[in-house]
Design a protein around this motif. Structure first.
Motif, PDB file in Angstrom:
ATOM      1  N   LEU A 276      29.904  11.120  32.111  1.00 43.90           N
ATOM      2  CA  LEU A 276      28.943  10.309  31.443  1.00 43.90           C
ATOM      3  C   LEU A 276      27.902  11.709  31.430  1.00 43.90           C
ATOM      4  O   LEU A 276      27.410  12.191  32.546  1.00 43.90           O
ATOM      5  CB  LEU A 276      28.306   9.442  32.248  1.00 43.90           C
ATOM      6  N   ILE A 277      27.206  11.771  30.270  1.00 51.10           N
ATOM      7  CA  ILE A 277      26.199  12.906  30.133  1.00 51.10           C
ATOM      8  C   ILE A 277      25.054  12.311  29.487  1.00 51.10           C
ATOM      9  O   ILE A 277      25.095  11.877  28.489  1.00 51.10           O
ATOM     10  CB  ILE A 277      26.743  14.222  29.358  1.00 51.10           C
ATOM     11  N   ASP A 278      23.925  12.734  29.944  1.00 52.42           N
ATOM     12  CA  ASP A 278      22.531  12.183  29.542  1.00 52.42           C
ATOM     13  C   ASP A 278      22.429  10.900  29.703  1.00 52.42           C
ATOM     14  O   ASP A 278      22.979   9.790  29.113  1.00 52.42           O
ATOM     15  CB  ASP A 278      22.481  12.704  28.051  1.00 52.42           C
ATOM     16  N   LYS A 279      21.254  10.259  30.471  1.00 52.57           N
ATOM     17  CA  LYS A 279      21.201   9.071  31.037  1.00 52.57           C
ATOM     18  C   LYS A 279      22.621   8.237  31.353  1.00 52.57           C
ATOM     19  O   LYS A 279      22.431   7.253  30.726  1.00 52.57           O
ATOM     20  CB  LYS A 279      20.423   8.329  29.620  1.00 52.57           C
ATOM     21  N   ALA A 280      23.035   9.039  32.229  1.00 50.64           N
ATOM     22  CA  ALA A 280      24.299   8.315  32.730  1.00 50.64           C
ATOM     23  C   ALA A 280      23.849   7.314  33.844  1.00 50.64           C
ATOM     24  O   ALA A 280      23.213   7.345  34.637  1.00 50.64           O
ATOM     25  CB  ALA A 280      25.210   9.595  33.411  1.00 50.64           C
ATOM     26  N   PHE A 281      24.712   6.193  33.585  1.00 49.98           N
ATOM     27  CA  PHE A 281      24.936   4.957  34.722  1.00 49.98           C
ATOM     28  C   PHE A 281      26.246   4.631  34.767  1.00 49.98           C
ATOM     29  O   PHE A 281      26.888   4.277  33.776  1.00 49.98           O
ATOM     30  CB  PHE A 281      23.953   4.031  34.165  1.00 49.98           C
ATOM     31  N   LEU A 282      26.617   4.336  36.172  1.00 48.43           N
ATOM     32  CA  LEU A 282      27.822   3.829  36.436  1.00 48.43           C
ATOM     33  C   LEU A 282      27.778   2.975  37.443  1.00 48.43           C
ATOM     34  O   LEU A 282      27.087   3.116  38.416  1.00 48.43           O
ATOM     35  CB  LEU A 282      28.944   4.905  36.782  1.00 48.43           C
ATOM     36  N   GLU A 283      28.457   1.867  37.285  1.00 43.75           N
ATOM     37  CA  GLU A 283      28.402   0.780  38.328  1.00 43.75           C
ATOM     38  C   GLU A 283      29.820   0.350  38.767  1.00 43.75           C
ATOM     39  O   GLU A 283      30.834   0.390  37.792  1.00 43.75           O
ATOM     40  CB  GLU A 283      27.722  -0.614  37.921  1.00 43.75           C
ATOM     41  N   GLN A 284      30.002   0.422  40.004  1.00 47.94           N
ATOM     42  CA  GLN A 284      31.460   0.393  40.725  1.00 47.94           C
ATOM     43  C   GLN A 284      31.395  -0.868  41.844  1.00 47.94           C
ATOM     44  O   GLN A 284      30.608  -0.431  42.997  1.00 47.94           O
ATOM     45  CB  GLN A 284      31.913   1.508  41.092  1.00 47.94           C
ATOM     46  N   SER A 285      31.977  -1.928  41.760  1.00 46.92           N
ATOM     47  CA  SER A 285      31.648  -2.771  42.865  1.00 46.92           C
ATOM     48  C   SER A 285      30.376  -3.042  43.511  1.00 46.92           C
ATOM     49  O   SER A 285      30.154  -3.067  44.575  1.00 46.92           O
ATOM     50  CB  SER A 285      32.735  -2.323  43.973  1.00 46.92           C
ATOM     51  N   GLY A 286      29.644  -3.012  42.399  1.00 44.35           N
ATOM     52  CA  GLY A 286      28.072  -3.198  43.165  1.00 44.35           C
ATOM     53  C   GLY A 286      27.152  -2.121  43.248  1.00 44.35           C
ATOM     54  O   GLY A 286      26.090  -2.046  43.117  1.00 44.35           O
ATOM     55  N   ASN A 287      27.927  -1.191  43.343  1.00 46.38           N
ATOM     56  CA  ASN A 287      27.304   0.177  43.807  1.00 46.38           C
ATOM     57  C   ASN A 287      27.047   0.817  42.383  1.00 46.38           C
ATOM     58  O   ASN A 287      27.649   1.077  41.481  1.00 46.38           O
ATOM     59  CB  ASN A 287      28.160   1.150  44.458  1.00 46.38           C
ATOM     60  N   THR A 288      25.763   1.408  42.339  1.00 49.57           N
ATOM     61  CA  THR A 288      25.234   2.183  41.206  1.00 49.57           C
ATOM     62  C   THR A 288      25.072   3.710  41.219  1.00 49.57           C
ATOM     63  O   THR A 288      24.624   3.995  42.108  1.00 49.57           O
ATOM     64  CB  THR A 288      24.044   1.386  40.437  1.00 49.57           C
ATOM     65  N   PHE A 289      25.275   4.457  40.054  1.00 47.79           N
ATOM     66  CA  PHE A 289      25.026   5.842  40.058  1.00 47.79           C
ATOM     67  C   PHE A 289      24.431   6.134  38.911  1.00 47.79           C
ATOM     68  O   PHE A 289      24.801   5.689  37.893  1.00 47.79           O
ATOM     69  CB  PHE A 289      26.433   6.668  40.378  1.00 47.79           C
ATOM     70  N   GLN A 290      23.295   6.727  38.925  1.00 45.99           N
ATOM     71  CA  GLN A 290      22.565   7.044  37.607  1.00 45.99           C
ATOM     72  C   GLN A 290      21.799   8.485  37.850  1.00 45.99           C
ATOM     73  O   GLN A 290      21.436   8.854  38.955  1.00 45.99           O
ATOM     74  CB  GLN A 290      21.706   5.976  37.330  1.00 45.99           C
ATOM     75  N   GLY A 291      21.610   9.109  36.640  1.00 44.19           N
ATOM     76  CA  GLY A 291      21.168  10.560  36.712  1.00 44.19           C
ATOM     77  C   GLY A 291      21.562  11.098  35.319  1.00 44.19           C
ATOM     78  O   GLY A 291      22.096  10.432  34.297  1.00 44.19           O
ATOM     79  N   ASP A 292      21.523  12.351  35.379  1.00 45.95           N
ATOM     80  CA  ASP A 292      21.723  13.172  33.934  1.00 45.95           C
ATOM     81  C   ASP A 292      23.152  13.237  33.837  1.00 45.95           C
ATOM     82  O   ASP A 292      23.763  13.546  32.484  1.00 45.95           O
ATOM     83  CB  ASP A 292      21.062  14.566  33.908  1.00 45.95           C
ATOM     84  N   TYR A 293      24.259  13.331  34.787  1.00 44.54           N
ATOM     85  CA  TYR A 293      25.452  13.637  34.853  1.00 44.54           C
ATOM     86  C   TYR A 293      26.222  12.907  35.907  1.00 44.54           C
ATOM     87  O   TYR A 293      25.722  12.923  37.161  1.00 44.54           O
ATOM     88  CB  TYR A 293      25.620  15.291  35.007  1.00 44.54           C
ATOM     89  N   VAL A 294      27.185  12.114  35.497  1.00 41.87           N
ATOM     90  CA  VAL A 294      28.036  11.412  36.410  1.00 41.87           C
ATOM     91  C   VAL A 294      29.607  11.633  35.945  1.00 41.87           C
ATOM     92  O   VAL A 294      29.955  11.411  34.910  1.00 41.87           O
ATOM     93  CB  VAL A 294      27.677   9.782  36.558  1.00 41.87           C
ATOM     94  N   SER A 295      30.236  11.930  37.005  1.00 43.77           N
ATOM     95  CA  SER A 295      31.870  12.101  36.480  1.00 43.77           C
ATOM     96  C   SER A 295      32.581  11.027  37.606  1.00 43.77           C
ATOM     97  O   SER A 295      32.381  11.071  38.618  1.00 43.77           O
ATOM     98  CB  SER A 295      32.220  13.526  37.148  1.00 43.77           C
ATOM     99  N   TYR A 296      33.624  10.516  36.884  1.00 42.47           N
ATOM    100  CA  TYR A 296      34.365   9.361  37.701  1.00 42.47           C
ATOM    101  C   TYR A 296      35.711   9.706  37.586  1.00 42.47           C
ATOM    102  O   TYR A 296      36.398   9.848  36.308  1.00 42.47           O
ATOM    103  CB  TYR A 296      34.201   7.892  36.951  1.00 42.47           C
ATOM    104  N   ASP A 297      36.605  10.046  39.031  1.00 43.02           N
ATOM    105  CA  ASP A 297      37.845  10.260  38.777  1.00 43.02           C
ATOM    106  C   ASP A 297      38.653   8.892  39.018  1.00 43.02           C
ATOM    107  O   ASP A 297      38.339   8.226  40.169  1.00 43.02           O
ATOM    108  CB  ASP A 297      38.089  11.251  39.903  1.00 43.02           C
ATOM    109  N   ILE A 298      39.234   8.446  37.875  1.00 44.89           N
ATOM    110  CA  ILE A 298      39.777   7.057  37.614  1.00 44.89           C
ATOM    111  C   ILE A 298      40.881   6.842  38.918  1.00 44.89           C
ATOM    112  O   ILE A 298      40.661   5.850  39.604  1.00 44.89           O
ATOM    113  CB  ILE A 298      40.348   6.835  36.553  1.00 44.89           C
ATOM    114  N   PRO A 299      41.820   7.753  38.931  1.00 41.72           N
ATOM    115  CA  PRO A 299      42.963   7.380  40.015  1.00 41.72           C
ATOM    116  C   PRO A 299      42.242   7.323  41.536  1.00 41.72           C
ATOM    117  O   PRO A 299      42.653   6.736  42.245  1.00 41.72           O
ATOM    118  CB  PRO A 299      43.870   8.489  39.792  1.00 41.72           C
TER     119      PRO A 299
END
Length: 183
Positions: free
Chosen positions: A109-132
């Motif tokens: 995720l690039i630019d204004k990135a936001f990820l929610e996983q099980s109620g936990n949130t991560f936001q910033g300019d860059y977020v990478s999520y390893d699926i497996p």
């Protein structure tokens, strides 16, 4: 054109989702066999079972055998949602650009990135999520040329982590008192 999506969609979805049809909605589509690309534009919605990907422009790049190399979704913002396991909350993400790297099974995720996983949130300019591995890496963009760090200028990230044991009443007051209030 839907064959180009199959590898990406099956990696994102529940095991039962891979048997579901892939649906693509867009205002326009262009398939370039010589360059092994497909471009969908105009309010693009891609679904397969529990997986849903949206953006204003989606570009799929494949190798000579038709295997997916990379999927890039751009939007205002682009969104991604996927249920990792039955009876679990979906992983939800949004950013100005979302990249899926097939070989690594990684969402960037690039630019204004936001990820929610099980109620936990991560936001910033860059977020990478390893699926497996279900591992999130926020705030470090190791690829050169990405403009994510320029969006707010400070490169800071914000993470909210939920307590693991919501039923443990004796630990709840101490955890609540030490955590800063969510914005």
């Amino acid at each position: 054109m839907s064959l180009l999506l199959y590898p990406a969609a099956s990696a994102f979805a529940l095991p039962s989702d891979s048997a579901q049809p892939i649906r693509i909605q867009a205002n326009a589509a262009t398939l370039d066999d010589k360059r092994n690309t497909a471009v969908y534009t105009g309010n693009v919605i891609i679904t397969q079972g529990s997986m849903r990907l949206t953006g204003s422009r989606v570009t799929l790049t494949t190798d000579a055998n038709g295997e997916l190399n990379k999927l890039v979704t751009q939007g205002g913002p682009a969104t991604y949602q996927q249920t990792p396991e039955a009876n679990k909350a979906p992983v939800k993400a949004r950013a100005q650009t979302i990249e899926y790297h097939a070989a690594d099974e990684r969402v960037v995720l690039i630019d204004k990135a936001f990820l929610e996983q099980s109620g936990n949130t991560f936001q910033g300019d860059y977020v990478s999520y390893d699926i497996p591995a279900q591992v999130v890496d926020a705030g470090r963009n190791s690829s050169s040329g990405a403009s994510g760090a320029e969006s707010n200028g400070n490169g800071r990230i914000e993470i909210t982590i939920q307590p693991r044991s919501r039923g443990a009443e004796s630990a709840a007051p101490a955890e609540d008192a030490s955590e800063p209030a969510a914005p």
